[in-house]
Structure formats: C-alpha cells, structure tokens
Design an enzyme around this catalytic site. Structure first.
Site, PDB file in Angstrom:
ATOM      1  N   HIS A   6      28.839  33.282  37.013  1.00  0.00           N
ATOM      2  CA  HIS A   6      27.722  34.200  37.276  1.00  0.00           C
ATOM      3  C   HIS A   6      27.721  35.302  36.246  1.00  0.00           C
ATOM      4  O   HIS A   6      28.795  35.698  35.774  1.00  0.00           O
ATOM      5  CB  HIS A   6      27.844  34.807  38.687  1.00  0.00           C
ATOM      6  CG  HIS A   6      26.566  35.379  39.188  1.00  0.00           C
ATOM      7  ND1 HIS A   6      26.182  36.680  38.919  1.00  0.00           N
ATOM      8  CD2 HIS A   6      25.563  34.819  39.895  1.00  0.00           C
ATOM      9  CE1 HIS A   6      24.995  36.884  39.464  1.00  0.00           C
ATOM     10  NE2 HIS A   6      24.586  35.777  40.057  1.00  0.00           N
ATOM     11  N   GLU A   8      24.854  28.784  44.467  1.00  0.00           N
ATOM     12  CA  GLU A   8      24.208  27.476  44.447  1.00  0.00           C
ATOM     13  C   GLU A   8      25.067  26.360  45.042  1.00  0.00           C
ATOM     14  O   GLU A   8      24.536  25.347  45.482  1.00  0.00           O
ATOM     15  CB  GLU A   8      23.829  27.108  43.004  1.00  0.00           C
ATOM     16  CG  GLU A   8      22.920  28.109  42.332  1.00  0.00           C
ATOM     17  CD  GLU A   8      21.502  28.130  42.871  1.00  0.00           C
ATOM     18  OE1 GLU A   8      21.331  27.998  44.102  1.00  0.00           O
ATOM     19  OE2 GLU A   8      20.584  28.280  42.077  1.00  0.00           O
TER      20      GLU A   8
END
Ligand code: ACO
Length: 361
Positions: free
Chosen positions: A244, A303
C-alpha cells in the site's frame, strides 16, 4: 518533486484520515472498528454528506431507493455493443449518460448508479432480464436482489453493508484525488464520479480483487503456496492484495472484512475451508515478501479479503471493482462537494525535461 506525489498533502479534509504507521482509519470522527459491521451503508452516506447538502434528510433509505428507481430508466439503453464491454466499462458508460449537477438529487442518483447498472449489465450479459429496484429495501439488500432476482439470504445484506461502509472513503487515494481534480474545475458531480470510476478500475487500485481470486485458484492448495508465490515474484509480478502507498502495517480494512467473511461463512457449507486456505496463502505471501523485499514494509491490503467476501456473496469476480465503486462513490461525491465548498482549481506544475527548441537558422 515527489515520485507519485508520495507524502504530498494536496487537500485538507474533514472526511477521513488514513494513519499509515498505526494502521488506523477514521471516517468523520469515527474509527473503522466503530463503523464496520455496525452501520448501514445509508448511514455511512449520511455521515459523509452531513454539512455538504442543506436539504439532507435524516434517513436516506427511501430517497436512495427512489434514486435507484429513477436511475433504472437508463437500463433501457443497454445494447449489444455495450455488453461487449467489461462490467466496469459498461457501468461507467451508463453512468456517463446521467446529467451533471451539484445538488443532492444528482448525488443520490450517482450513489445509486453503480449498483443499478452493474446488476443490470451482469444479468444482461447472462441473457437475463434486468430486475427493477425496490425503493423500500435497504441499498445492500436491493443490490443483491437486483443481481440475483431473489431476496438476499440470511446475513448477506449485513455483510455487503460491512463491505460498502469499510470502503466508502479513504483519504486522498488515486480515484478520490481524480474526482477532486475534476470537481475543482466545477464540471459537476457526475464528471467527478466518472473520473473516480476510471481511476479505480486500474489493477494498482480497485482492480486488484479479481486477480486475487485468480491467484488463489492458481495456487490451489496450501502446500503449493510458496512455490507459486515465489515464481510470481521471480517473474516480476506483484502479489495482488499486498502492499500500500500509505500503510506500512496491515490495512485495518483487511481485518474488518475478514471478520465479515467469517460471520457470513461460519456454519455454511458454501465453501468449507476457503477462509483457512486464504489465511494460509496470506501467511505464505507475507513471509515471502519479507524475505524478497526486505526494504519495504509490505502487508495485506483491503483487496485480499474483499475478494473473499465478494466471492462468498456470489458476486462474479468480473464485478468486484464495480462493487468497490458502489461503496467508494459516497466518498467521491462527498470529496467533490468539499472541494467545491472551499477549494481552488487544482492546477499543479510540471518540470520540463524535454529538449530545448532548435534555433531558427
Ligand atoms: N508484490 C510484490 N512487490 C510489491 C508489492 C506487491 N504487492 N507491492 C509493492 N511491491 C514492491 C514493488 O515492486 C517495489 O519494489 P521494486 O521497486 O523493487 O519493484 C516496491 O515494493 C514499491 O513499493 P511501494 O512504494 O510501497 O509501492 P507503491 O506505493 O508504488 O504501490 C501498490 C502501492 C500499487 C498498492 C503496490 O503495493 C501494488 O502494486 N500492490 C499490488 C496491487 C494491489 O493490491 N492493489 C490494491 C491496492 S489497495 C487499493 O487501492 C484499494
């Protein structure tokens, strides 16, 4: 200049804060732990919209239901060429037919659009007639009903609410930034949302959860995880659902969504062992990333368990990014309104690194 605008603060917002060191997400003064699993999507939309629309009703359930019914008229323009597109491209094309505006009615139509259009497109691609919205239902229950043609099963609307609330806003992510840039030109909320959808669909942003399922299916068994993941990294692939830009620890949304998968699938025979298998793959991926990329703190992002939850809710993987848009659209609209209320035109500068013009002879 900052590569990828990393660490650049490009807006002040009251909407959400992402603390990448502590792994904490705040949405309008409420922690994600306090919201996810305890809040309906309509309440989260209200939380985000509060103060940005003068005529905001206390309960958005019915107005949002009526917006779904209004938007459903656009389903009539689905034709064979549209159905050749992926669900997110078809949904975006139908959303682009909505008029621009800055008012609450436009905002609610935009919240309704990804839900109504995705369900209709998926059904049409399967040769099935669209199912009209039921304005009396909650948004999540109606999404599942419009998609399947029958009411949601026990716990399913609650699980989808958990997902939509978990992803409804997340600081100045790529799609929200894109939406704010467009809003800053005063183009209107529809244009801002279209920019958001376009940015979201990329695999480095909201396009990752479908490939997470491909990865799990490719791995097949826990024993195969290490060899498969190592081969993927050796090819130079990124492991979907990990890493991320802001989080240097585990994305807090991963835990919220994993809890929702557990609640939804516990005691169900639908996919016994799927969650345990995913946990084994996650552990293997984290260990390998630590070995192979020791200089980066790469952890699980939203996700990975999004894929598990949407799979358990029987959404086809081709629609996962559309479902992400169903939640994130609330953040895009709120950010667009915030940008309009106080922000200037967003117009940064670039540094020219090309050749100098040649002198005329
Ligand atoms: N697998 C393997 N390596 C990775 C991964 C990953 N998932 N993520 C980052 N890296 C590596 C990169 O290859 C790069 O190393 P390199 O320079 O040696 O090639 C380094 O780590 C860069 O890391 P970051 O600076 O943290 O990455 P950046 O901020 O540019 O990208 C991103 C973040 C796009 C999410 C990235 O981690 C990624 O591609 N993840 C996989 C796709 C994914 O899961 N996307 C969903 C993100 S969540 C969301 O948007 C909702």
């Amino acid at each position: 200049m900052s590569d990828g605008l990393e660490h650049v603060v490009a807006a002040a917002t009251v909407l959400s804060e992402v603390d990448g060191q502590a792994g904490r997400l705040i949405i309008r003064g409420r922690s994600l732990d306090d919201l996810a699993g305890r809040t309906r999507f309509e309440e989260a939309v209200h939380l985000l919209f509060d103060g940005f629309f003068d005529d905001l009703p206390a309960d958005l359930t019915r107005p949002l239901g009526e917006a779904r019914a209004e938007v459903f008229a656009g389903v009539a323009s689905i034709d064979a060429r549209l159905l050749e597109l992926s669900p997110i491209e078809a949904m975006r094309a139908l959303t682009a037919r909505l008029a621009d505006g800055d008012d609450l009615a436009t905002a609610l139509r935009l919240i309704a659009a990804p839900a109504v259009f995705t369900a209709a497109v998926v059904r049409a691609q399967a040769g099935e007639a669209p199912v009209a919205p039921d304005p009396r239902l909650g948004h999540s229950a109606d999404i599942l009903r419009m998609l399947r043609g029958r009411p949601a099963g026990p716990g399913q609307a609650e699980a989808l609410d958990t997902y939509l609330v978990t992803v409804c806003d997340h600081g100045l992510n790529a799609s929200t930034f894109a939406a704010r840039v467009v809003a800053s030109t005063r183009a209107g909320l529809t244009s801002a949302v279209l920019a958001g959808i376009s940015a979201l669909k990329g695999p480095l942003h909201g396009g990752a959860p479908g490939p997470v399922i491909d990865m799990l299916d490719g791995i097949g068994t826990p024993e195969n995880a290490r060899a498969w993941l190592e081969a993927a990294l050796a090819r130079g692939d990124r492991l979907m659902g990990f890493g991320h830009r802001v989080y240097r620890v585990r994305d807090p949304r991963a835990g919220a969504l994993k809890g929702a998968v557990r609640r939804l699938t516990e005691g169900s025979n639908a996919a016994p062992g799927r969650l345990a298998f995913a946990e084994a793959v996650e552990a293997a991926a984290l260990a390998i990333l630590k070995e192979k990329k020791p200089d980066r703190a790469l952890d699980t992002n939203v996700e990975f368990y999004t894929a598990l939850l949407l799979e358990a809710l029987a959404f086809p993987p081709s629609t996962f990014t559309c479902v992400f848009a169903m939640g994130r659209v609330a953040g895009w609209v709120a950010h667009a309104r915030e940008q309009l209320a106080g922000g200037r035109l967003i117009r940064p500068q670039s540094r020219y690194v090309g050749p100098e013009p040649r002198q005329a002879a």
